[in-house]
Design an enzyme around this catalytic site. Structure first.
Site, mmCIF file in Angstrom:
data_model
loop_
_atom_site.group_PDB
_atom_site.id
_atom_site.type_symbol
_atom_site.label_atom_id
_atom_site.label_comp_id
_atom_site.label_asym_id
_atom_site.label_seq_id
_atom_site.Cartn_x
_atom_site.Cartn_y
_atom_site.Cartn_z
ATOM 1 N N ARG A 248 0.845 -1.189 0.000
ATOM 2 C CA ARG A 248 0.000 0.000 0.000
ATOM 3 C C ARG A 248 0.879 1.237 0.000
ATOM 4 O O ARG A 248 1.924 1.286 0.653
ATOM 5 C CB ARG A 248 -0.930 0.026 1.217
ATOM 6 C CG ARG A 248 -2.104 -0.949 1.138
ATOM 7 C CD ARG A 248 -3.085 -0.543 0.033
ATOM 8 N NE ARG A 248 -4.262 -1.400 -0.006
ATOM 9 C CZ ARG A 248 -4.384 -2.488 -0.742
ATOM 10 N NH1 ARG A 248 -3.350 -2.862 -1.516
ATOM 11 N NH2 ARG A 248 -5.497 -3.192 -0.746
ATOM 12 N N GLU A 276 -4.161 6.861 -5.316
ATOM 13 C CA GLU A 276 -4.098 6.225 -6.636
ATOM 14 C C GLU A 276 -5.218 6.779 -7.510
ATOM 15 O O GLU A 276 -6.361 6.848 -7.081
ATOM 16 C CB GLU A 276 -4.259 4.705 -6.520
ATOM 17 C CG GLU A 276 -3.062 4.030 -5.901
ATOM 18 C CD GLU A 276 -3.193 2.512 -5.871
ATOM 19 O OE1 GLU A 276 -4.244 1.990 -6.329
ATOM 20 O OE2 GLU A 276 -2.271 1.854 -5.394
ATOM 21 N N HIS A 295 -1.020 -1.083 -9.862
ATOM 22 C CA HIS A 295 -1.779 -1.916 -8.920
ATOM 23 C C HIS A 295 -2.253 -3.222 -9.564
ATOM 24 O O HIS A 295 -3.435 -3.574 -9.504
ATOM 25 C CB HIS A 295 -2.982 -1.125 -8.370
ATOM 26 C CG HIS A 295 -3.423 -1.597 -7.019
ATOM 27 N ND1 HIS A 295 -3.895 -0.740 -6.046
ATOM 28 C CD2 HIS A 295 -3.486 -2.843 -6.469
ATOM 29 C CE1 HIS A 295 -4.222 -1.436 -4.966
ATOM 30 N NE2 HIS A 295 -3.985 -2.715 -5.199
#
Length: 337
Positions: A248, A276, A295
């Protein structure tokens, strides 16, 4: 067969996670299956309708928390099988109070995270990102110059530091056993003996950062890990180190990371950022020593079907009275992603 299973994710998610044969098997193992036929995420009203009288429920992305109001519709509910990553999006104190067993497929998602991290480790040590740029846009043999070639390293005789040994960290360490490398682990939930059993040496975080050629961030996003890698800790890293974050973005102090990257101190592979996506003019998008992978470290496309297989197998174990492999201990929930 006396068990009633409710599958409450919308069909958009269910089709991505479960194959038709897996859904068929779930049906064979159950007296009754209530399947959400709607496309989108289920509303609380939809969940109420689906779980009425259910003995077990399957949840996934987009499902609401099972609070007391929803649980009132299923007084006989005994198991929750979460076909996604973190169970924190669906579990509630009321669920634990009722003694409902919870299992999740985080271990399946974590396999993809670990495998992607290994790929990024090898590619970065090999300096593939810079060499690709040379072979595509510059002199084919330009990478042979000392400034590029000298950065190439192999998976031999180097030190790899792993921050966090949950599902993803453990699998990454397991994959590293095939290489002649030294593995350091920093994880406050592990003992030296437990780390050694994995094939790693347990050390303080600061020692890991100072010694590692590759630092892989595999820790969960919890209050204790917020900006864990701050200015001072990033400053401990070797000038030629590689930092990989598939966990993360909040675990790294990004402003501090940018300062170190602008100095050219090390190379970063970031699958995640905070927030993000990063802004269009964010330095991560232009710095030459940063790779962004959007991601995708966890399960994607066919990889998601591992989740469906795992949850189907978990349901079979439950029906047969065998302990579920992914069962969550509520005492340890605060340490999980």
């Amino acid at each position: 067969m006396t068990l009633h299973l409710a599958i409450i994710p919308g069909m958009r998610i269910t089709r991505r996670v479960f194959t038709p044969s897996q859904l068929e098997k779930l049906g064979r193992l159950s007296r009754k299956v209530t399947l959400n036929q709607e496309e989108g995420n289920p509303s609380p009203e939809t969940v109420k309708r689906l779980i009425q009288g259910a003995d077990a429920v399957i949840t996934s992305w987009g499902c609401p928390p099972l609070d007391s109001e929803l649980l009132a519709e299923a007084p006989d509910l005994r198991a929750l099988l979460h076909a996604a990553g973190s169970v924190k999006t669906v579990v509630t104190p009321e669920l634990w109070e009722r003694g409902i067993q919870v299992t999740g497929a985080a271990s399946m998602l974590s396999r993809g995270v670990a495998e992607t991290t290994l790929g990024l480790t090898i590619a970065s040590l090999k300096n593939m990102w810079q060499i690709i740029d040379y072979t595509r846009n510059k002199d084919w043999w330009g990478f042979q110059q000392d400034s590029v070639r000298s950065r190439i390293r192999e998976m031999f005789g180097i030190t790899i530091g792993v921050i966090g040994a949950g599902h993803a960290g453990r699998h990454y360490i397991k994959l590293l056993q095939g290489f002649d490398v030294k593995i350091l682990l920093s994880d406050p939930t592990y003992t030296e003996v437990q780390a050694a059993e994995l094939g790693a040496k347990l050390v303080p975080l600061e020692e890991l950062l100072a010694a590692a050629d590759v630092v892989a961030v595999m820790a969960p996003e919890i209050p204790e890990t917020y900006q864990l890698l701050n200015e001072d800790r990033l400053g401990l890293m070797k000038d030629d180190a590689i930092l990989i974050n598939p966990a993360r973005g909040s675990i790294i102090h990004e402003e501090a990371l940018i300062r170190h990257l602008k100095l050219g101190r090390f190379f970063a592979c970031l699958d995640v950022t905070e927030p993000e996506p990063p802004a269009s003019d964010h330095p991560f998008r232009t710095l030459p020593n940063v790779v962004l992978t959007g991601h995708i470290a966890g399960a994607v496309n066919n990889g998601l079907l591992q989740i469906g297989k795992f949850i189907t197998d978990e349901w079979e174990r439950w029906v047969q009275g065998v302990p579920m492999e992914g069962r969550i201990d509520p005492v340890k929930l605060s340490f999980l992603a």
